[in-house]
Design a protein around this motif. Structure first.
Motif, PDB file in Angstrom:
ATOM      1  N   ASN A   9       0.873  -1.131  -0.003  1.00 39.39           N
ATOM      2  CA  ASN A   9       0.081  -0.089  -0.081  1.00 39.39           C
ATOM      3  C   ASN A   9       0.801   1.398   0.116  1.00 39.39           C
ATOM      4  O   ASN A   9       0.654   2.176   0.902  1.00 39.39           O
ATOM      5  CB  ASN A   9      -0.949   0.100   1.021  1.00 39.39           C
ATOM      6  N   GLY A  22      -1.522   3.677  -3.258  1.00 36.03           N
ATOM      7  CA  GLY A  22      -1.746   2.356  -2.739  1.00 36.03           C
ATOM      8  C   GLY A  22      -1.142   1.377  -3.555  1.00 36.03           C
ATOM      9  O   GLY A  22      -1.802   0.398  -3.844  1.00 36.03           O
ATOM     10  N   GLY A  59       2.558   3.692   3.743  1.00 32.50           N
ATOM     11  CA  GLY A  59       2.530   2.174   3.477  1.00 32.50           C
ATOM     12  C   GLY A  59       3.675   1.522   4.150  1.00 32.50           C
ATOM     13  O   GLY A  59       4.672   1.869   4.840  1.00 32.50           O
TER      14      GLY A  59
END
Length: 231
Positions: A9, A22, A59
């Motif tokens: 992500n 993402g 992420g």
């Protein structure tokens, strides 16, 4: 192949613009990966995050084992008023090499990228293509297990491009290493990669083998493969 690098992500924002949205993917150990997509897709941003040049992002990026790597950027900049041989000797010393071993390794990589005959030229006199090849030579010093090359054949003539494409395959095989190549050139991807990761508008749109890439009916793959203006 087991995974070497997991991207989970990954999101990167530059003020109001989302460069990556993402992105989740896996880079297998020992694979040759082609990272493709149109301008502005987020390819260089993703490579820069992997290389540690972009410290802030959302992420997670996880290596499955400790790995040394080298990154050759798209537009390399070298110190001025130093010749090719001097630069490569300097980089080799940074790698911990010395003496006869250092001289042999520098000669090996300069010959591999067809710059041995240009070893006495100053870096500020090199053409764009020669600077690209010098950057690749630097990245290939000591055959690190993970190498990333951003547009390695951009600006090179067909003969030099083929040489670099073949060199990437040979180097990865001999070192049993992993490579990631960013390119807009379909022939470069087909010659130098086994796996393809396609980004578009900051999102991962497709991932698979080169063989599957050639015949996929995914609209993003078809648009890239055929250079269509619509898709």
């Amino acid at each position: 192949m087991k995974g070497l690098l997991h991207l989970d992500n990954i999101t990167k924002r530059y003020k109001s613009r989302l460069a990556l949205r993402g992105v989740s993917a896996e880079i297998p150990q020992g694979a040759r990966v082609g990272l493709v997509g149109p301008n502005g897709a987020g390819k260089t941003t993703l490579m820069s995050i992997i290389a540690g040049l972009v410290p802030t992002y959302e992420g997670a990026l996880q290596w499955t084992e400790e790995t040394s790597f080298r990154y050759a950027p798209q537009d390399p900049v070298f110190p001025r008023r130093i010749n090719v041989m001097g630069l490569m000797m300097y980089y080799a010393r940074l790698e911990g090499l010395s003496g006869h071993v250092m001289s042999q390794e520098v000669q090996r990589v300069l010959r591999a990228v067809a710059l041995w005959e240009a070893r006495d030229l100053n870096s500020n006199t090199l053409s764009h293509g020669m600077r690209k090849r010098l950057c690749i030579a630097q990245a290939l010093l000591c055959s690190h297990p993970f190498v990333m090359l951003d547009e390695p054949t951009a600006g090179l003539d067909p003969v030099a491009s083929t040489r670099i494409e073949d060199l990437m395959v040979t180097t990865t095989r001999l070192s049993r290493g992993t490579s990631v190549v960013v390119s807009h050139v379909l022939s470069t991807i087909e010659r130098s990669a086994e796996q393809v990761v396609l980004l578009y508008d900051g999102k991962l749109r497709w991932q698979g083998s080169v063989e599957a890439f050639r015949c996929s009916d995914n609209p993003y793959v078809v648009q890239f493969r055929t250079a269509s203006l619509t898709g």
